[in-house]
Design an enzyme around this catalytic site. Structure first.
Site, short mmCIF file in Angstrom:
data_model
loop_
_atom_site.label_atom_id
_atom_site.label_comp_id
_atom_site.label_asym_id
_atom_site.label_seq_id
_atom_site.Cartn_x
_atom_site.Cartn_y
_atom_site.Cartn_z
N GLU A 276 0.90 -1.56 -0.03
CA GLU A 276 0.20 0.00 0.01
C GLU A 276 0.84 1.22 -0.14
O GLU A 276 0.42 2.24 -0.89
CB GLU A 276 -1.08 -0.08 1.11
CG GLU A 276 -2.08 0.80 1.14
CD GLU A 276 -3.08 0.44 2.08
OE1 GLU A 276 -4.36 0.20 1.68
OE2 GLU A 276 -2.83 0.52 3.48
N GLU A 279 2.14 1.64 -3.22
CA GLU A 279 1.30 1.84 -4.28
C GLU A 279 1.04 3.62 -4.15
O GLU A 279 0.76 4.36 -5.04
CB GLU A 279 -0.08 1.43 -3.83
CG GLU A 279 -1.29 1.83 -5.09
CD GLU A 279 -2.40 1.00 -5.08
OE1 GLU A 279 -2.51 0.21 -3.83
OE2 GLU A 279 -3.47 1.22 -5.57
N CYS A 296 -8.77 -2.33 3.29
CA CYS A 296 -8.74 -3.59 4.21
C CYS A 296 -10.01 -3.95 4.89
O CYS A 296 -10.00 -5.10 5.26
CB CYS A 296 -7.88 -2.92 5.57
SG CYS A 296 -5.98 -2.45 5.27
N SER A 316 -7.31 1.72 -2.94
CA SER A 316 -6.08 0.89 -3.35
C SER A 316 -6.52 -0.37 -4.07
O SER A 316 -7.56 -0.90 -3.65
CB SER A 316 -5.23 0.72 -2.14
OG SER A 316 -4.38 -0.22 -2.11
N LYS A 355 -16.04 -10.53 6.67
CA LYS A 355 -14.73 -11.12 6.02
C LYS A 355 -14.91 -12.50 5.64
O LYS A 355 -14.45 -12.98 4.83
CB LYS A 355 -13.61 -11.18 7.30
CG LYS A 355 -12.86 -10.09 7.60
CD LYS A 355 -11.78 -9.80 6.85
CE LYS A 355 -10.87 -8.52 7.18
NZ LYS A 355 -10.14 -8.08 6.25
N GLU A 358 -16.16 -11.83 2.38
CA GLU A 358 -14.94 -11.48 1.29
C GLU A 358 -14.27 -12.58 1.02
O GLU A 358 -13.81 -12.64 -0.10
CB GLU A 358 -13.90 -10.50 2.35
CG GLU A 358 -12.63 -10.27 1.60
CD GLU A 358 -11.75 -9.37 2.49
OE1 GLU A 358 -11.53 -9.99 3.71
OE2 GLU A 358 -10.83 -8.47 1.82
N GLU A 363 -12.90 -13.42 -7.10
CA GLU A 363 -11.81 -12.95 -7.56
C GLU A 363 -10.70 -13.35 -6.44
O GLU A 363 -9.38 -13.12 -6.67
CB GLU A 363 -11.56 -11.48 -7.57
CG GLU A 363 -12.09 -10.64 -6.79
CD GLU A 363 -13.60 -10.41 -6.55
OE1 GLU A 363 -14.33 -11.28 -7.01
OE2 GLU A 363 -13.84 -9.26 -6.13
N CYS A 500 -11.69 -2.38 13.96
CA CYS A 500 -11.81 -3.83 13.93
C CYS A 500 -12.11 -4.15 15.32
O CYS A 500 -12.74 -5.36 15.56
CB CYS A 500 -10.61 -4.68 13.40
SG CYS A 500 -10.21 -4.38 11.71
#
Length: 580
Positions: A276, A279, A296, A316, A355, A358, A363, A500
């Protein structure tokens, strides 16, 4: 400030004007039963279980919503009050499944606790439980609205207003629009509704049996990663002090359960910072799209994909630490361990229900294998530990396995709002300037304020950054970008309030006070770490040296980055038109 002198159950007390009866009673250790009340949510006063008697009044009042006044005389334990409270409970029970032993909230159900207090095992009324379908369409959350007691907590905490009121009278319910299943809505699966539900009407999808099956399969090599926030929250499940760090105990317990290796998501957090940060610097140096926004938080990703698709270019392209760990666990790890990658079964212990969703994204399999096989929340792994009869508080602490268990202080602060930003700034500065950063702590991005700002001078350029947590605050940031009024270069956004540490999969009973204790504990862990910068993690550096090559390199890009896509859910009104 004015004060009021009142008497509650023959006890005198003086409290500031505006204090409710419920708050005043708590100050003198008188516990009035509640059900719709939650300390972090607005007052609703719709369950009436907190009704109390006030001398001189001809009807009972709700203690949660009634402010005290000078000279008031209140009775919380008269026969009239008790009969009223029992009557409310019996009415709820008459239309509530009596399957407590099989219910996921058995032992943690507020309704069950009240029934115990009032010695109610069965309603005197005739049972008539609505035959409603359980919605298990999403990989994250289950809605069993047969058990809904209409307290409205979920409706208030729902960040996307997916849940709403429907119908009237005995048909009144709380449901997604047009009674759609959750998977057919723009629900971000953050699970905040499951955290505040007082009963078992909304809960995380339980995947513990899948993990037991893998552990008992001799052909599987089962590894597990632990998210930063879990180490300061799971102790709550075992009656330990809120925010207590129990990392070593959790590692030991997971080995006792049968995991072959126990690793740390903090390692992948450090890896995320490497990618990150690189980037961000690439975008700045090459005039690419800014501001760059972190990726994230899967709930946040679901939100922008569903509501601000035209702003996806600001995200990102990095995968979250969970998914980066998964990709490395199916490529680099089997290579250095000489294990067939198809035999590796990777489990995540996360504070987050999103999560789970996710991990199922199509992908997330760039290695040829699914990055993560199963995601368990903090609550689920606590159930596995309990069912293994492990003395969690007494178990001797153990260390993570290497190399995917080696991490830094920068990795652990990912668990708190502002932590990703702070970790990134520590590395961005030193990578860009080649000089050591004198002060590692960016106080401006810490704490529970909704939107926070900070700035850092890098090679003569001032980089302004922002941190937002909770989707209302995220929306404010996105609207600034949309209107061209955003002067930030880098933005961290977390879906759940507090980040979190306040995730929807955390122990039931999490409040703002508890979140703050977890945050303080997270920063203490960071201070105690021998290495506090992600780009100094020796295991991450060796990963690049032996396998990935360099940040943003071809292999890194293939395994550690992804793309995000619009997730529109157009409503179909055809059936309504036909009815009309």
């Amino acid at each position: 400030m004015k004060y009021c002198n009142v008497i509650i159950d023959n006890k005198e007390i003086t409290v500031p004007e505006g204090t409710t009866i419920l708050e005043a009673a708590k100050k003198i250790n008188i516990n009035i039963p509640t059900l719709c009340y939650h300390p972090d949510l607005s007052i609703k006063a719709n369950c009436r279980i907190c009704s109390v008697e006030v001398k001189g009044k001809n009807k009972l009042v709700a203690a949660c919503s009634t402010p005290i006044w000078d000279g008031a005389k209140i009775v919380t334990n008269s026969k009239l009050v008790r009969d009223m409270q029992k009557g409310v409970l019996e009415l709820i029970l008459a239309n509530h499944p009596q399957d407590c032993l099989r219910c996921i909230r058995n032992g943690k159900c507020e309704l069950q606790k009240l029934c115990e207090i009032f010695h109610i095992s069965k309603s005197n009324l005739e049972d008539e439980v609505d035959a409603l379908e359980v919605d298990s369409s999403s990989p994250s959350i289950v809605r069993d609205h047969r058990k809904c007691i209409k307290c409205n907590r979920c409706l208030e905490v729902c960040q996307e207003s997916i849940l709403s009121h429907a119908h009237r009278s005995i048909h009144y319910s709380i449901t997604p629009a047009f009674e759609r299943k959750l998977m057919d809505t723009l629900c971000v699966f953050c699970g905040q509704c499951s955290s505040v539900c007082p009963v078992g009407a909304i809960y995380e999808k339980d995947d513990t049996q899948k993990v037991w099956d893998a552990i008992h399969n001799k052909d599987k090599h089962v590894i597990v990663q632990i998210a930063p926030a879990v180490r300061v929250s799971i102790g709550d499940e075992f009656g330990m002090d809120a925010g207590k760090k129990v990392t070593g105990k959790l590692v030991a317990a997971l080995r006792r359960i049968g995991f072959d290796k126990v690793f740390d998501t903090d390692f992948a957090a450090d890896l995320t910072i490497m990618e990150e940060s690189s980037e961000l610097l690439y975008r700045i140096e090459n005039g690419k799209t800014l501001p760059m926004i972190t990726s994230c938080s899967p709930g946040w990703i679901n939100f922008i994909e569903g509501n601000f698709e035209h702003l996806l270019k600001y995200l990102s392209t990095c995968k979250s630490p969970q998914q980066m760990f998964g990709a490395i666990s199916k490529t680099y790890y089997p290579k250095i361990m000489n294990i067939d990658p198809s035999s590796i079964f990777t489990v995540s212990i996360m504070p987050c229900t999103a999560k789970k969703y996710e991990a199922t994204r199509k992908e997330m399999n760039s290695s040829g294998f699914r990055d993560i096989d199963v995601v368990l929340t903090t609550r689920e792994i606590a159930r596995m530990i309990k069912s293994s009869c492990i003395d969690f508080e007494g178990i001797q602490e153990e260390e993570f396995d290497t190399p995917l268990g080696i991490s830094t202080g920068a990795g652990v602060i990912f668990g708190a709002t502002g932590g990703v930003m702070e970790a990134a700034l520590r590395s961005v500065y030193e990578i860009a300037t080649g000089m050591a950063l004198n002060n590692l702590e960016f106080i401006g991005v810490r704490g529970l304020e909704g939107i926070k700002e900070a700035s850092i001078n890098i090679n003569g350029n001032t980089i302004k950054v922002a941190v937002a947590h909770g989707l209302d605050n995220a929306k404010k940031i996105l609207e600034m970008i949309d209107k061209g009024k955003c002067d930030y270069t880098f933005i961290e956004i977390m879906c759940c309030p507090g980040g979190c540490i306040g995730g929807g999969g955390q122990p039931i009973g999490t409040t703002l006070e508890i979140k703050d204790k977890r945050i303080q504990s997270i920063y203490k862990v960071d201070e105690e770490m021998p290495i506090r910068k992600s780009h100094k993690n020796p295991a991450v550096l060796k990963l690049y040296e032996d396998f990935l090559g360099k940040p943003l390199g071809n292999l890194s890009h293939k395994l550690l980055h992804t793309n995000y896509n619009p997730k529109n859910k157009d409503y179909d009104f055809s059936q309504i038109y036909e009815l009309n």
